[in-house]
Design a protein around this motif. Structure first.
Motif, PDB file in Angstrom:
ATOM      1  N   VAL A  46       2.037  -8.935  -1.346  1.00  0.00           N
ATOM      2  CA  VAL A  46       3.200  -8.919  -2.368  1.00  0.00           C
ATOM      3  C   VAL A  46       4.290 -10.022  -2.064  1.00  0.00           C
ATOM      4  O   VAL A  46       4.793 -10.003  -1.120  1.00  0.00           O
ATOM      5  CB  VAL A  46       4.026  -7.553  -2.361  1.00  0.00           C
ATOM      6  N   ILE A  47       4.535 -10.811  -3.293  1.00  0.00           N
ATOM      7  CA  ILE A  47       5.617 -11.905  -3.030  1.00  0.00           C
ATOM      8  C   ILE A  47       6.585 -11.670  -3.896  1.00  0.00           C
ATOM      9  O   ILE A  47       7.701 -12.439  -3.911  1.00  0.00           O
ATOM     10  CB  ILE A  47       4.716 -13.134  -3.079  1.00  0.00           C
ATOM     11  N   GLY A  48       6.643 -10.656  -4.667  1.00  0.00           N
ATOM     12  CA  GLY A  48       7.911 -10.249  -5.404  1.00  0.00           C
ATOM     13  C   GLY A  48       7.521  -9.040  -6.509  1.00  0.00           C
ATOM     14  O   GLY A  48       6.376  -8.473  -6.188  1.00  0.00           O
ATOM     15  N   THR A  49       8.568  -8.974  -7.471  1.00  0.00           N
ATOM     16  CA  THR A  49       8.441  -7.835  -8.349  1.00  0.00           C
ATOM     17  C   THR A  49       8.922  -8.241  -9.518  1.00  0.00           C
ATOM     18  O   THR A  49       9.989  -9.042  -9.740  1.00  0.00           O
ATOM     19  CB  THR A  49       9.015  -6.603  -7.858  1.00  0.00           C
ATOM     20  N   LEU A  50       8.374  -7.667 -10.588  1.00  0.00           N
ATOM     21  CA  LEU A  50       9.028  -7.875 -12.043  1.00  0.00           C
ATOM     22  C   LEU A  50       9.920  -6.466 -12.290  1.00  0.00           C
ATOM     23  O   LEU A  50       9.364  -5.581 -11.726  1.00  0.00           O
ATOM     24  CB  LEU A  50       7.798  -8.000 -13.025  1.00  0.00           C
ATOM     25  N   PHE A  51      11.177  -6.587 -12.508  1.00  0.00           N
ATOM     26  CA  PHE A  51      11.930  -5.366 -12.432  1.00  0.00           C
ATOM     27  C   PHE A  51      12.538  -5.232 -13.763  1.00  0.00           C
ATOM     28  O   PHE A  51      13.488  -5.930 -14.017  1.00  0.00           O
ATOM     29  CB  PHE A  51      12.871  -5.509 -11.082  1.00  0.00           C
ATOM     30  N   PRO A  86       4.912  -4.839  -9.115  1.00  0.00           N
ATOM     31  CA  PRO A  86       4.658  -5.788  -7.662  1.00  0.00           C
ATOM     32  C   PRO A  86       3.985  -6.807  -8.398  1.00  0.00           C
ATOM     33  O   PRO A  86       3.170  -7.137  -9.015  1.00  0.00           O
ATOM     34  CB  PRO A  86       3.731  -5.256  -6.810  1.00  0.00           C
ATOM     35  N   ILE A  87       4.335  -8.039  -7.931  1.00  0.00           N
ATOM     36  CA  ILE A  87       3.854  -9.210  -8.177  1.00  0.00           C
ATOM     37  C   ILE A  87       2.854  -9.789  -6.864  1.00  0.00           C
ATOM     38  O   ILE A  87       3.319 -10.087  -5.977  1.00  0.00           O
ATOM     39  CB  ILE A  87       4.672 -10.563  -8.637  1.00  0.00           C
ATOM     40  N   LEU A  88       1.502  -9.776  -7.017  1.00  0.00           N
ATOM     41  CA  LEU A  88       0.709  -9.820  -5.896  1.00  0.00           C
ATOM     42  C   LEU A  88       0.107 -11.471  -5.924  1.00  0.00           C
ATOM     43  O   LEU A  88      -0.290 -11.712  -7.084  1.00  0.00           O
ATOM     44  CB  LEU A  88      -0.398  -8.800  -5.921  1.00  0.00           C
ATOM     45  N   PHE A  89      -0.026 -11.941  -4.724  1.00  0.00           N
ATOM     46  CA  PHE A  89      -0.823 -13.354  -4.702  1.00  0.00           C
ATOM     47  C   PHE A  89      -1.659 -13.240  -3.617  1.00  0.00           C
ATOM     48  O   PHE A  89      -1.130 -13.152  -2.329  1.00  0.00           O
ATOM     49  CB  PHE A  89       0.292 -14.458  -4.913  1.00  0.00           C
ATOM     50  N   ARG A  90      -3.002 -13.375  -3.699  1.00  0.00           N
ATOM     51  CA  ARG A  90      -3.864 -13.255  -2.728  1.00  0.00           C
ATOM     52  C   ARG A  90      -3.728 -11.872  -1.722  1.00  0.00           C
ATOM     53  O   ARG A  90      -3.522 -12.046  -0.451  1.00  0.00           O
ATOM     54  CB  ARG A  90      -3.996 -14.503  -1.728  1.00  0.00           C
ATOM     55  N   ALA A 102       3.222 -14.983 -13.243  1.00  0.00           N
ATOM     56  CA  ALA A 102       4.369 -15.158 -12.404  1.00  0.00           C
ATOM     57  C   ALA A 102       3.991 -15.305 -10.943  1.00  0.00           C
ATOM     58  O   ALA A 102       4.594 -16.033 -10.272  1.00  0.00           O
ATOM     59  CB  ALA A 102       5.429 -14.134 -12.537  1.00  0.00           C
ATOM     60  N   ALA A 103       2.819 -14.581 -10.449  1.00  0.00           N
ATOM     61  CA  ALA A 103       2.500 -14.848  -9.002  1.00  0.00           C
ATOM     62  C   ALA A 103       2.283 -16.600  -8.710  1.00  0.00           C
ATOM     63  O   ALA A 103       2.434 -16.960  -7.485  1.00  0.00           O
ATOM     64  CB  ALA A 103       1.259 -14.027  -9.021  1.00  0.00           C
ATOM     65  N   THR A 123       5.673  -0.707  -1.354  1.00  0.00           N
ATOM     66  CA  THR A 123       5.028   0.141  -0.311  1.00  0.00           C
ATOM     67  C   THR A 123       3.693   0.540  -1.107  1.00  0.00           C
ATOM     68  O   THR A 123       2.544   0.320  -0.344  1.00  0.00           O
ATOM     69  CB  THR A 123       5.709   1.626  -0.080  1.00  0.00           C
ATOM     70  N   ARG A 124       3.760   1.054  -2.144  1.00  0.00           N
ATOM     71  CA  ARG A 124       2.604   1.315  -2.915  1.00  0.00           C
ATOM     72  C   ARG A 124       1.561   0.181  -3.379  1.00  0.00           C
ATOM     73  O   ARG A 124       0.540   0.251  -3.625  1.00  0.00           O
ATOM     74  CB  ARG A 124       2.497   2.250  -3.826  1.00  0.00           C
ATOM     75  N   ARG A 125       2.188  -0.900  -3.624  1.00  0.00           N
ATOM     76  CA  ARG A 125       1.491  -2.178  -4.233  1.00  0.00           C
ATOM     77  C   ARG A 125       0.798  -1.866  -5.565  1.00  0.00           C
ATOM     78  O   ARG A 125       0.229  -2.455  -5.970  1.00  0.00           O
ATOM     79  CB  ARG A 125       0.463  -2.717  -3.215  1.00  0.00           C
TER      80      ARG A 125
END
Length: 195
Positions: free
Chosen positions: A88-93, A81-85, A118-119, A46-48
């Motif tokens: 949010v396409i994923g997360t490192l947890f 969060p994993i951001l691409f362009r 990773a993005a 949500t927060r990115r």
């Protein structure tokens, strides 16, 4: 003990995320996690922005899942969060169960760097899968009739070549049977192509 996973996000508004890879068991992939059970992941999405929880048992965000956190012995959590362009396409947890260990600012910076790297890898994996799916669909469309879904003449010739080559190679007999239905045009005109 530290637990680390990379999660993929299908899109905004999704109720689940998928485990792409996990340190605990590398064989686990495509495991779905319900976001309602992981408020820390939902908050990061949500927060990115990274969510850092230094004391999982006492943190207000974890109130609804506190019994589970206590039972698992989780002490500290980081979700990056994993951001691409800008998506949010994923997360490192990451979670730690060591009572004395809490993630340091340096470790969090390293996690952000890893998430950034990773993005690109995740985006390339998504693109590869998308291309594979589109290729498979194009191959299917090239050998089937659009209206009926039945194999077309191109597929017939392709299969005949393969079967003939195999029959020659293995010196086995090959037969071909063709059937014709009398007045088939009447069936089409009366009942239509789908029938």
């Amino acid at each position: 003990m530290t637990r680390c996973s990379i999660l993929s996000v299908a899109g905004p508004g999704e109720e689940t995320v998928s485990v792409v890879s996990t340190f605990e068991d590398p064989r686990i992939t495509n495991l779905k996690l319900e976001l309602r059970k992981y408020p820390e992941i939902l908050e990061a999405l949500t927060r990115r922005e990274p969510v850092v929880i230094r004391d999982a048992v006492r943190h207000p965000l974890m109130k609804k899942v506190r019994p589970v956190i206590e039972r698992l012995g989780i002490r500290s959590i980081v979700v990056v969060p994993i951001l691409f362009r800008s998506e949010v396409i994923g997360t490192l947890f990451l979670r730690t169960s060591s009572r004395g260990h809490r993630f340091t600012d340096r470790e969090i910076r390293i996690c952000r760097t890893i998430a950034s790297a990773a993005a690109n890898a995740l985006d390339n994996a998504y693109l590869f899968q998308e291309v594979q799916n589109e290729r498979a669909e194009l191959e299917r469309l090239a050998i089937t009739d659009y209206l009926t879904g039945v194999y077309n003449i191109r597929y017939l010739y392709h299969r005949l070549e393969k079967e003939f080559s195999a029959a020659l190679r293995y010196r086995s007999p090959l037969s071909c049977l063709m059937l014709d239905i009398d007045h088939f045009k009447k069936v089409n005109d009366t009942w239509g192509h789908p029938a």
